[in-house]
Motif scaffolding. Structure first.
Motif, short mmCIF file in Angstrom:
data_model
loop_
_atom_site.label_atom_id
_atom_site.label_comp_id
_atom_site.label_asym_id
_atom_site.label_seq_id
_atom_site.Cartn_x
_atom_site.Cartn_y
_atom_site.Cartn_z
N ALA A 240 -112.15 39.23 64.54
CA ALA A 240 -110.86 39.14 63.84
C ALA A 240 -110.57 37.75 63.29
CB ALA A 240 -109.74 39.54 64.79
N VAL A 241 -111.41 36.76 63.60
CA VAL A 241 -111.12 35.38 63.20
C VAL A 241 -111.57 35.14 61.76
CG1 VAL A 241 -111.66 32.95 63.63
CG2 VAL A 241 -111.19 34.48 65.55
N LYS A 242 -110.66 34.60 60.94
CA LYS A 242 -110.94 34.36 59.53
C LYS A 242 -110.83 32.89 59.13
CE LYS A 242 -111.75 37.30 57.19
NZ LYS A 242 -113.07 37.95 56.96
N GLY A 243 -110.50 32.02 60.05
CA GLY A 243 -110.38 30.60 59.72
C GLY A 243 -110.51 29.73 60.95
N PHE A 244 -110.97 28.48 60.74
CA PHE A 244 -111.15 27.53 61.85
C PHE A 244 -110.82 26.13 61.35
CE2 PHE A 244 -113.89 24.31 63.81
CZ PHE A 244 -113.59 24.48 65.17
N GLU A 245 -110.12 25.37 62.18
CA GLU A 245 -109.89 23.96 61.88
C GLU A 245 -109.84 23.18 63.19
OE1 GLU A 245 -106.20 23.38 59.83
OE2 GLU A 245 -104.99 23.64 61.64
N ILE A 246 -110.22 21.90 63.12
CA ILE A 246 -110.24 21.06 64.31
C ILE A 246 -109.45 19.78 64.03
CG2 ILE A 246 -112.44 19.96 63.68
CD1 ILE A 246 -113.06 20.04 66.77
N GLY A 247 -108.74 19.31 65.05
CA GLY A 247 -107.90 18.13 64.88
C GLY A 247 -106.82 18.39 63.86
N SER A 248 -106.66 17.48 62.91
CA SER A 248 -105.67 17.67 61.85
C SER A 248 -106.09 18.73 60.85
CB SER A 248 -105.42 16.34 61.12
OG SER A 248 -104.78 15.42 61.98
N GLY A 249 -107.36 19.10 60.86
CA GLY A 249 -107.84 20.20 60.03
C GLY A 249 -107.54 20.01 58.56
N PHE A 250 -106.98 21.04 57.94
CA PHE A 250 -106.70 21.00 56.51
C PHE A 250 -105.62 19.97 56.16
CE2 PHE A 250 -108.90 25.05 56.78
CZ PHE A 250 -109.68 25.02 55.64
N GLY A 257 -107.06 7.45 54.36
CA GLY A 257 -107.96 7.05 55.43
C GLY A 257 -107.25 6.31 56.53
N SER A 258 -106.30 5.45 56.17
CA SER A 258 -105.58 4.67 57.17
C SER A 258 -104.70 5.56 58.05
CB SER A 258 -104.71 3.60 56.50
OG SER A 258 -103.79 4.19 55.60
N GLU A 259 -104.29 6.69 57.50
CA GLU A 259 -103.47 7.63 58.29
C GLU A 259 -104.34 8.52 59.18
OE1 GLU A 259 -99.73 8.47 55.24
OE2 GLU A 259 -101.64 9.52 54.93
N ASN A 260 -105.49 8.92 58.65
CA ASN A 260 -106.32 9.89 59.36
C ASN A 260 -107.23 9.25 60.41
OD1 ASN A 260 -107.37 12.70 59.62
ND2 ASN A 260 -109.26 11.73 58.93
N ASN A 261 -107.64 8.00 60.19
CA ASN A 261 -108.53 7.36 61.15
C ASN A 261 -107.83 7.15 62.49
OD1 ASN A 261 -110.56 7.21 59.28
ND2 ASN A 261 -110.21 5.06 58.75
N ASP A 262 -108.56 7.40 63.57
CA ASP A 262 -108.04 7.17 64.92
C ASP A 262 -108.49 5.79 65.41
OD1 ASP A 262 -106.96 9.85 65.18
OD2 ASP A 262 -109.03 10.54 65.43
N SER A 263 -107.55 4.88 65.53
CA SER A 263 -107.88 3.51 65.97
C SER A 263 -108.32 3.51 67.42
CB SER A 263 -106.65 2.60 65.80
OG SER A 263 -106.28 2.49 64.45
N LYS A 273 -108.47 6.23 72.19
CA LYS A 273 -107.96 6.22 70.82
C LYS A 273 -106.44 6.27 70.83
CE LYS A 273 -109.87 9.95 69.44
NZ LYS A 273 -110.34 11.08 68.61
N LYS A 274 -105.84 5.67 69.81
CA LYS A 274 -104.38 5.70 69.71
C LYS A 274 -103.89 7.08 69.28
CE LYS A 274 -103.53 0.81 68.61
NZ LYS A 274 -102.95 -0.13 67.60
N THR A 275 -104.64 7.75 68.43
CA THR A 275 -104.30 9.08 67.94
C THR A 275 -105.52 9.98 68.07
OG1 THR A 275 -104.88 8.39 65.68
CG2 THR A 275 -102.55 8.25 66.32
N ASN A 276 -105.36 11.25 67.70
CA ASN A 276 -106.49 12.18 67.83
C ASN A 276 -106.56 13.14 66.63
OD1 ASN A 276 -108.75 13.40 68.97
ND2 ASN A 276 -107.54 14.77 70.28
N HIS A 277 -106.50 12.57 65.43
CA HIS A 277 -106.61 13.39 64.23
C HIS A 277 -107.99 14.06 64.14
CE1 HIS A 277 -102.80 12.06 62.68
NE2 HIS A 277 -103.15 10.79 62.78
#
Length: 368
Positions: A240-250, A257-263, A273-277
């Motif tokens: 039944a699964v029709k889509g997959f994404e990991i972290g921030s995904g789409f 880049g500065s927003e998405n990169n995990d420092s 890491k400070k974040t986990n996008h």
């Protein structure tokens, strides 16, 4: 039929049909010495079995598992583990008219196109009951992960467009309500909406989120067998699964880049890491932070509302599907997501054991 085997070092092969005598799985590659009994498997199977609420199929099946091999005196022997669940409540007559036409959203047409023949009783091999074998094998994989201090949990993040509020997140609630939602208020809204759709003869889909905690860094291969790619394949192998994404995904596509990169940062003497996008995966390998991903589940295709289709004589017809069907798949699919996640992680962890010579030498107590 090819394609019923999953894994490389920790390998499973599922077998059986929805309305056959039984379904089951053979697990190969499980180490000796793991404490295992039928109750360990049954606990997980009970979470996916039908007939638990009015929001799942009314088909009544105990789904009792029997271990046939690979376990002696309560521990795995290192040999293949074979498990079986017998079907006890088949009503194949409910599906007899399906033999003459193709159900929208089902594999009827593609099975005929590929094999020139299909088992129309509940979908045969493409039925959701095939996941019994996956869940049974996943219970073993989860026990292996537990011995390594790795835990995981999945839940319904959204059903029918109604999403949970993370400010009200309560994982225990997900185990207590019919929708596996960690937000009681969202679950109540889904209940009202799902009841309406049942009355209309329709169905709804949703999104399952899974979080893995305690994962060590460096698991996964950097090219074709990336951890995220392997998880994506595992999730998309669920019918039944029709889509997959990991972290921030789409959403990552909307970021800079500065927003998405995990420092990276050192905390308590440990790199973190400070974040986990990234969702816990960098370059196809685990980075030591929580692995977070989501799977999109389509609405149940078997609905009683009138639909247009074509019969095997090439005629346009209208149908209303009879039988016992889930008005939504999400609640019972949550445990399947957990099982496939565990199977994928264990397989890649076992592969990783030969990645470094010093690790092999240390295992055999030999100097490099």
């Amino acid at each position: 039929m090819a394609g019923s085997t999953y894994g490389n070092r920790f390998k499973i092969m599922t077998w059986g049909e929805s309305h056959g005598e039984a379904l089951g799985v053979v697990v190969d590659g499980c180490p000796a010495g793991l404490e295992l009994c039928e109750e360990d498997i049954q606990k997980l199977l009970d979470r996916r079995k039908p007939g638990q609420s009015k929001f799942t199929t009314p088909r009544k099946e105990a789904d009792k598992v029997k271990i046939l091999s690979g376990v002696f005196e309560g521990k795995t022997t290192g040999t293949p583990i074979s498990m079986v669940v017998f079907n006890t409540n088949q009503r194949s007559g409910d599906y007899s008219e399906i033999a003459g036409y193709y159900r929208p959203g089902h594999a009827d047409y593609t099975f005929d196109a590929k094999y020139g023949f299909r088992d129309y009783r509940g979908g045969g091999r493409s039925s959701a009951r095939e996941t019994i074998g996956r869940v049974a094998a996943g219970a073993i994989a989860l026990k292996i992960l537990e011995s390594l201090g790795i835990t995981l949990h999945a839940y319904a993040k959204e059903i029918g467009g109604i999403a949970i509020d993370y400010e009200k997140f309560d994982l225990q609630a997900a185990r207590e309500n019919a929708f596996t939602m960690p937000d009681k208020e969202a679950a109540a809204k889904v209940e009202a909406y799902a009841t309406q759709k049942i009355q209309e003869g329709d169905s709804i889909g949703g999104i399952i989120e899974c979080v893995v905690e305690g994962m060590m860094p460096g698991i996964g291969e950097p090219v074709f067998d990336k951890l995220d790619a392997s998880l994506g394949k595992a999730m998309l192998s669920i019918g039944a699964v029709k889509g997959f994404e990991i972290g921030s995904g789409f959403e990552a596509a909307k970021m800079t880049g500065s927003e998405n990169n995990d420092s990276f940062v050192m905390k308590d003497g440990k790199l973190t890491k400070k974040t986990n996008h990234a969702g816990g995966v960098l370059g196809g390998m685990s980075d030591g932070s929580n692995i977070v991903f989501r799977a999109a589940v389509k609405p149940t295709p078997s609905i009683s509302a009138v639909q247009d289709t074509v019969n095997k004589d090439g005629e346009n017809i209208e149908i209303s599907i009879k039988g016992r069907h889930d008005p939504m798949i999400v609640p019972r699919a949550v445990v399947v997501v957990e099982a496939m996640t565990a199977l994928t992680l264990v397989d890649l962890i076992f592969e990783n054991m030969t990645a470094r010579l010093d690790g092999i030498c240390a295992f055999y107590n030999r100097s490099k």
